[in-house]
Design a protein around this motif. Structure first.
Motif, PDB file in Angstrom:
ATOM      1  N   ASP A 704       0.827  -1.205   0.000  1.00 36.75           N
ATOM      2  CA  ASP A 704       0.000   0.000   0.000  1.00 36.75           C
ATOM      3  C   ASP A 704       0.863   1.256   0.000  1.00 36.75           C
ATOM      4  O   ASP A 704       0.610   2.208  -0.735  1.00 36.75           O
ATOM      5  CB  ASP A 704      -0.904   0.000   1.231  1.00 36.75           C
ATOM      6  CG  ASP A 704      -1.903   1.145   1.212  1.00 36.75           C
ATOM      7  OD1 ASP A 704      -2.673   1.240   0.257  1.00 36.75           O
ATOM      8  OD2 ASP A 704      -1.884   1.944   2.156  1.00 36.75           O
ATOM      9  N   LEU A 705       1.913   1.241   0.818  1.00 33.66           N
ATOM     10  CA  LEU A 705       2.784   2.415   0.881  1.00 33.66           C
ATOM     11  C   LEU A 705       3.657   2.526  -0.362  1.00 33.66           C
ATOM     12  O   LEU A 705       3.870   3.603  -0.897  1.00 33.66           O
ATOM     13  CB  LEU A 705       3.663   2.352   2.126  1.00 33.66           C
ATOM     14  CG  LEU A 705       2.988   2.784   3.423  1.00 33.66           C
ATOM     15  CD1 LEU A 705       3.962   2.658   4.565  1.00 33.66           C
ATOM     16  CD2 LEU A 705       2.499   4.209   3.315  1.00 33.66           C
ATOM     17  N   CYS A 706       4.208   1.403  -0.811  1.00 31.38           N
ATOM     18  CA  CYS A 706       5.140   1.446  -1.939  1.00 31.38           C
ATOM     19  C   CYS A 706       4.416   1.706  -3.255  1.00 31.38           C
ATOM     20  O   CYS A 706       5.040   2.176  -4.213  1.00 31.38           O
ATOM     21  CB  CYS A 706       5.907   0.118  -2.039  1.00 31.38           C
ATOM     22  SG  CYS A 706       7.027  -0.152  -0.660  1.00 31.38           S
ATOM     23  N   LEU A 710       1.141   6.504  -3.238  1.00 31.75           N
ATOM     24  CA  LEU A 710       1.874   7.536  -3.963  1.00 31.75           C
ATOM     25  C   LEU A 710       2.023   7.205  -5.448  1.00 31.75           C
ATOM     26  O   LEU A 710       1.674   8.019  -6.311  1.00 31.75           O
ATOM     27  CB  LEU A 710       3.253   7.753  -3.328  1.00 31.75           C
ATOM     28  CG  LEU A 710       3.236   8.443  -1.960  1.00 31.75           C
ATOM     29  CD1 LEU A 710       4.628   8.494  -1.377  1.00 31.75           C
ATOM     30  CD2 LEU A 710       2.664   9.840  -2.074  1.00 31.75           C
ATOM     31  N   LEU A 711       2.516   6.016  -5.754  1.00 34.62           N
ATOM     32  CA  LEU A 711       2.736   5.678  -7.156  1.00 34.62           C
ATOM     33  C   LEU A 711       1.425   5.555  -7.932  1.00 34.62           C
ATOM     34  O   LEU A 711       1.327   5.989  -9.089  1.00 34.62           O
ATOM     35  CB  LEU A 711       3.533   4.374  -7.259  1.00 34.62           C
ATOM     36  CG  LEU A 711       4.994   4.475  -6.797  1.00 34.62           C
ATOM     37  CD1 LEU A 711       5.657   3.113  -6.844  1.00 34.62           C
ATOM     38  CD2 LEU A 711       5.755   5.466  -7.640  1.00 34.62           C
ATOM     39  N   SER A 786       3.029  13.991  -1.572  1.00 33.30           N
ATOM     40  CA  SER A 786       3.502  13.727  -0.213  1.00 33.30           C
ATOM     41  C   SER A 786       2.466  12.929   0.557  1.00 33.30           C
ATOM     42  O   SER A 786       1.268  12.988   0.276  1.00 33.30           O
ATOM     43  CB  SER A 786       3.795  15.036   0.516  1.00 33.30           C
ATOM     44  OG  SER A 786       2.608  15.794   0.665  1.00 33.30           O
ATOM     45  N   LEU A 787       2.955  12.180   1.552  1.00 33.74           N
ATOM     46  CA  LEU A 787       2.105  11.370   2.421  1.00 33.74           C
ATOM     47  C   LEU A 787       2.613  11.557   3.845  1.00 33.74           C
ATOM     48  O   LEU A 787       3.763  11.256   4.144  1.00 33.74           O
ATOM     49  CB  LEU A 787       2.166   9.891   2.023  1.00 33.74           C
ATOM     50  CG  LEU A 787       1.445   8.898   2.938  1.00 33.74           C
ATOM     51  CD1 LEU A 787      -0.061   9.133   2.876  1.00 33.74           C
ATOM     52  CD2 LEU A 787       1.765   7.472   2.543  1.00 33.74           C
ATOM     53  N   PRO A 832      -0.535  16.927  -1.068  1.00 39.40           N
ATOM     54  CA  PRO A 832      -0.710  15.671  -0.327  1.00 39.40           C
ATOM     55  C   PRO A 832      -1.642  14.718  -1.051  1.00 39.40           C
ATOM     56  O   PRO A 832      -2.487  15.128  -1.848  1.00 39.40           O
ATOM     57  CB  PRO A 832      -1.315  16.128   0.999  1.00 39.40           C
ATOM     58  CG  PRO A 832      -1.991  17.412   0.668  1.00 39.40           C
ATOM     59  CD  PRO A 832      -1.154  18.053  -0.419  1.00 39.40           C
ATOM     60  N   VAL A 833      -1.460  13.446  -0.753  1.00 40.51           N
ATOM     61  CA  VAL A 833      -2.323  12.419  -1.324  1.00 40.51           C
ATOM     62  C   VAL A 833      -3.552  12.287  -0.446  1.00 40.51           C
ATOM     63  O   VAL A 833      -3.456  12.215   0.770  1.00 40.51           O
ATOM     64  CB  VAL A 833      -1.580  11.077  -1.407  1.00 40.51           C
ATOM     65  CG1 VAL A 833      -2.499   9.989  -1.931  1.00 40.51           C
ATOM     66  CG2 VAL A 833      -0.373  11.214  -2.296  1.00 40.51           C
ATOM     67  N   ALA A 834      -4.713  12.251  -1.053  1.00 41.93           N
ATOM     68  CA  ALA A 834      -5.950  12.122  -0.279  1.00 41.93           C
ATOM     69  C   ALA A 834      -6.005  10.764   0.391  1.00 41.93           C
ATOM     70  O   ALA A 834      -5.566   9.775  -0.167  1.00 41.93           O
ATOM     71  CB  ALA A 834      -7.157  12.303  -1.185  1.00 41.93           C
TER      72      ALA A 834
END
Length: 834
Positions: A704-706, A710-711, A786-787, A832-834
């Motif tokens: 989820d993070l990788c 963001l991607l 950004s996160l 920022p990412v929602a």
């Protein structure tokens, strides 16, 4: 007389004698427990009998020098056995004490001496020369002499009940002394004794400087109750590792801390519960307590009970309290309800009570009030006002705003003026501006503001803006440091042609608070950082102080650092270098070059010196070894996998899928030392689908993070994304025993060159570390998305609540490798990412 659970004979504290004094209460405790340890420090301990004897010797000397009840005596001693002896000696002759911080500049000391009318300073052996240089008569206090003295205390009555004179920041640029009373301090202690009584064998920590009101409970809360007080020396209090060691050695059960200090402590010592098993109570005071920090502390020290306290010097330190469970909802932690005998009102601008849920200014009344400000009748009248409903009574107008819920709990909102709290210290922004103008008459404008990165209190800094732009800011900062205490010295001073103004022609503080100037000083080549360790330090400081480059002769203080910032920097440095900064004996006054030299002398050579490696494309012969190394190294150091407790064996399946997803192995890079793999840079095409395969605990969080956050958001910004267009520097890592910083930079540079040769237009990467963010900027990347980890939740869990500030969030960065084949793409703002 009664007996508490510790078996000590003491007066019943439930109804304190309003006509009593601290020194009479101390004398009664000495009679009850003369051979019990009263206070101890790393330099020794004193029983109640010995401490009384030491204070009696001080009192005898004061009377011989003509000190009368109502007089004021300066105490130029850091907290210690000597400071406690000095203070008890002063108040026992009916005088009041004024603490002078030995670390403050001489000009500040001279102001306090003149304003308070001091003719006598009590010093210890370490500060005696400093006291004589200030031109006052000095008396050296030696607590060891008290061991042979069994004289009684004089127990003279102060004419106005004054106990101390504590100086706080003043809006006119002149600090103002608060006339604190015996009654307010006894009331504060009695409330705590009743509400949260001491248990057997408790030890109270005394770690706050004498010039802060929290020190009053630390000095007298245990002392007047037959409970041992452990002095934490200043040097031990600054370093979190030394602080924890000192608390453990003393068996401390109760401590008062700033929330920002707690954050540093948790970052440096995650195993706090194991290191401090005796700790039973932690009081948070002096700053707003973020709910996420309260939850983090609750998890870290589950056996300790937490209190959130609110107050000020004018109201005896604390007037409201809230028990913190860690389950509080919402974005604000309550400051709670009034302590015993304190009246806390919320009033509007006309001093009328506000309704439940409405914001009002906090007014405080009752025996907790100070007498007022020393020799400041106008300011006293402005802040100590008539009670609207009780003729003859007074209220203290705090300047703080709050609201009350239906159950009666108070929630702090903010200030009504320009006063701020910085590391628990009250700072009047107007006072800073007055001091700046006094240092430089040529200023046409000056404004002080607070800069902070998001909710991270450790990044909270005082910054000043002045005009005209021709002013020497370095000279101005040095001049200011000679005049005012360190909390009033801005971390940075920026000179502008003109300061922004509002429509009413006032300086626009809001615009300045949002302004983030970045200085780029001219640094000749001979002053640039050299070698890997210097480069790491320079990049950490550059990210912290918004300055690039950092010269190798700069030091932490000169760049605008403070003690808490230094501690968090040390934590970051140790995590990067796997080095013991304590062994290296580094300090914030050392230059960047000196710090690196000390660290290189203590670190194993393999850590600070890169091995002889060759870089080559990733081939099929290396894929399995890269997957194994990825699983081993990431589960050892990557914050995601460490927090989730992912094992290398489980991670290996995901690592193999990631390596197998490389579109062309030749785009990825490995670093080889002989036949040993010491580093890798695995690269993917952005169109590569999310890896799927065997599940393991935490796998979804990693993916989820990788990828998805963001991607995937970046992919959605590309309307017609195709293979061979955008290149992802997916994962880079090095073996734990090599200098990975320069090696990662070299591997990623080689992969970027290979991608450009293969026709890729752009490269992207996700940075989860402040240093790698800096490195990406140095390599020509710009931040796009950004996160914030503080707000990140996965399946209802705040995964990163335990992360150090260096891992505060992730950013996706982008760099053009060659001109796009069709048209230049529009610039994308960082968001920022929602």
């Amino acid at each position: 007389m009664c007996h508490d659970r510790s078996g000590l004979a003491v007066d019943d504290p439930s109804e304190p004698d309003p006509s009593g004094t601290v020194h009479r209460a101390f004398a009664r405790q000495c009679d009850a427990t003369p051979e019990r340890v009263a206070i101890r420090s790393p330099r020794g301990a004193l029983t109640y009998r010995e401490l009384r004897g030491s204070a009696a010797l001080v009192a005898r000397e004061l009377l011989a020098l003509g000190v009368q009840p109502g007089a004021t005596v300066g105490v130029l001693i850091a907290r210690s056995l000597a400071s406690m002896s000095a203070i008890l000696g002063v108040i026992s002759v009916g005088a009041r004490w004024v603490p002078l911080d030995p670390a403050a500049p001489p000009l500040h000391h001279r102001f306090l001496i003149d304003d308070a009318g001091l003719s006598l300073l009590l010093c210890d052996r370490e500060t005696a020369a400093q006291g004589r240089m200030l031109g006052a008569e000095t008396l050296v206090v030696d607590p060891e002499l008290g061991r042979r003295c069994d004289a009684p205390l004089p127990l003279l009555t102060p004419p106005l009940d004054d106990l101390h004179l504590l100086y706080t920041s003043g809006s006119t640029g002149r600090p103002k002394g608060v006339c604190g009373t015996h009654a307010m301090t006894l009331n504060r202690c009695a409330w705590m004794w009743r509400a949260f009584p001491f248990e057997a064998d408790e030890v109270l920590a005394h770690r706050t400087a004498l010039s802060f009101c929290d020190s009053l409970w630390e000095m007298f809360g245990g002392l007047l109750r037959g409970v041992a007080t452990a002095v934490i020396e200043p040097d031990d209090s600054v370093d979190p590792l030394r602080l924890v060691a000192a608390l453990a050695d003393a068996g401390v059960t109760r401590i008062t801390l700033l929330p920002s200090q707690v954050e540093v402590l948790l970052d440096a010592v995650p195993e706090l519960a194991q290191r401090l098993p005796a700790l039973r109570w932690i009081a948070l005071s002096g700053e707003t307590l973020p709910p996420q920090l309260a939850r983090r502390l609750r998890v870290a020290v589950p056996h300790a009970r937490l209190l959130n306290l609110y107050g000020s010097t004018e109201v005896g330190a604390d007037v409201t309290f809230a028990r913190i469970t860690g389950d509080e909802e919402g974005e604000v932690t309550p400051i709670g309800r009034p302590i015993d005998r304190a009246e806390v009102l919320l009033l509007d601008a006309e001093r009328r009570p506000v309704a439940v849920g409405q914001v009002g200014e906090i007014y405080v009344g009752g025996p907790v009030l100070a007498r007022g400000y020393h020799a400041r009748p106008d300011e006293t009248a402005q802040r100590f006002v008539a009670h609207p409903e009780a003729p003859g009574a007074r209220l203290f107008r705090t300047g703080d705003q709050a609201w009350r819920d239906a159950e009666g709990a108070l929630y702090y909102v903010g200030r009504v003026d320009h006063q701020v709290k910085l590391r628990g210290v009250r700072v009047e922004l107007e006072a800073v501006e007055h001091a700046l103008r006094a240092c430089e008459p040529a200023l046409t404008a000056a404004a002080a503001v607070i800069h902070q990165e998001g909710d991270n209190a450790l990044t909270r800094r005082l910054v000043a803006f002045v005009s005209p732009s021709t002013v020497s800011t370095s000279r101005l900062q040095r001049a200011l440091a000679d005049r005012v205490p360190s909390p009033m010295v801005p971390a940075r001073i920026f000179a502008l042609d003109a300061l922004p103004r509002t429509h009413t022609s006032k300086v626009d503080r809001r615009a300045l608070a949002a302004l983030r100037p970045r200085t780029s000083p001219e640094v000749p080549p001979e002053r640039m950082p050299r070698g890997a360790v210097e480069t790491v330090i320079a990049q950490l400081w550059s990210a912290r102080f918004d300055q690039d480059p950092i010269p190798r002769d700069a030091d932490f203080w000169s760049l605008g650092g403070d003690s808490l910032g230094w501690v968090s920097f040390v934590v970051e440095l140790e995590s990067l270098l796997d080095a013991s900064t304590a062994r290296a004996q580094i300090s914030p006054s050392q230059s960047l070059a000196a710090l690196a030299e000390r660290l290189e002398a203590e670190c194993p050579p393999a850590v600070t010196q890169a091995p002889s490696v060759t870089l080559q494309p990733l081939s099929h012969a290396w894929t399995e070894r890269v997957a194994e190394a990825m699983a081993a190294w990431f589960t050892l150091r990557d914050p995601t996998t460490v927090i989730l407790g992912i094992r290398a064996d489980d991670y290996l399946s995901l690592a193999r899928e990631i390596v197998a997803s490389c579109p062309e192995l030749s785009l990825s890079t490995v670093a080889v030392d002989g036949d040993r793999l010491v580093g890798f840079c695995v690269c993917l095409d952005l169109c590569t689908p999310t890896a799927m395969g065997r599940d393991f605990p935490g796998r979804d969080v990693v993916i989820d993070l990788c990828d998805d956050r963001l991607l995937a958001s970046y992919r959605a910004m590309q309307p017609e994304l195709r293979f061979g267009q955008v290149f992802d520097l997916s994962m880079s890592a090095t073996a734990p025993d090599v200098d990975g910083f320069l090696l990662v930079q070299a591997m990623e540079t080689r992969s970027l060159e290979a991608a450009a040769a293969a026709g890729y237009e752009r490269a992207v990467s996700v940075c989860t570390h402040r240093v790698t963010r800096y490195l990406s900027r140095a390599m020509g990347f710009t931040e796009v998305l950004s996160l914030d980890y503080a707000d990140y939740e996965f399946e209802g869990r705040r995964v990163f609540a335990e992360l150090a500030p260096i891992h505060g969030g992730a950013v996706l960065v982008e760099r053009a490798l060659q001109p796009p084949r069709v048209a230049e793409r529009a610039a994308v703002e960082t968001r920022p990412v929602a």
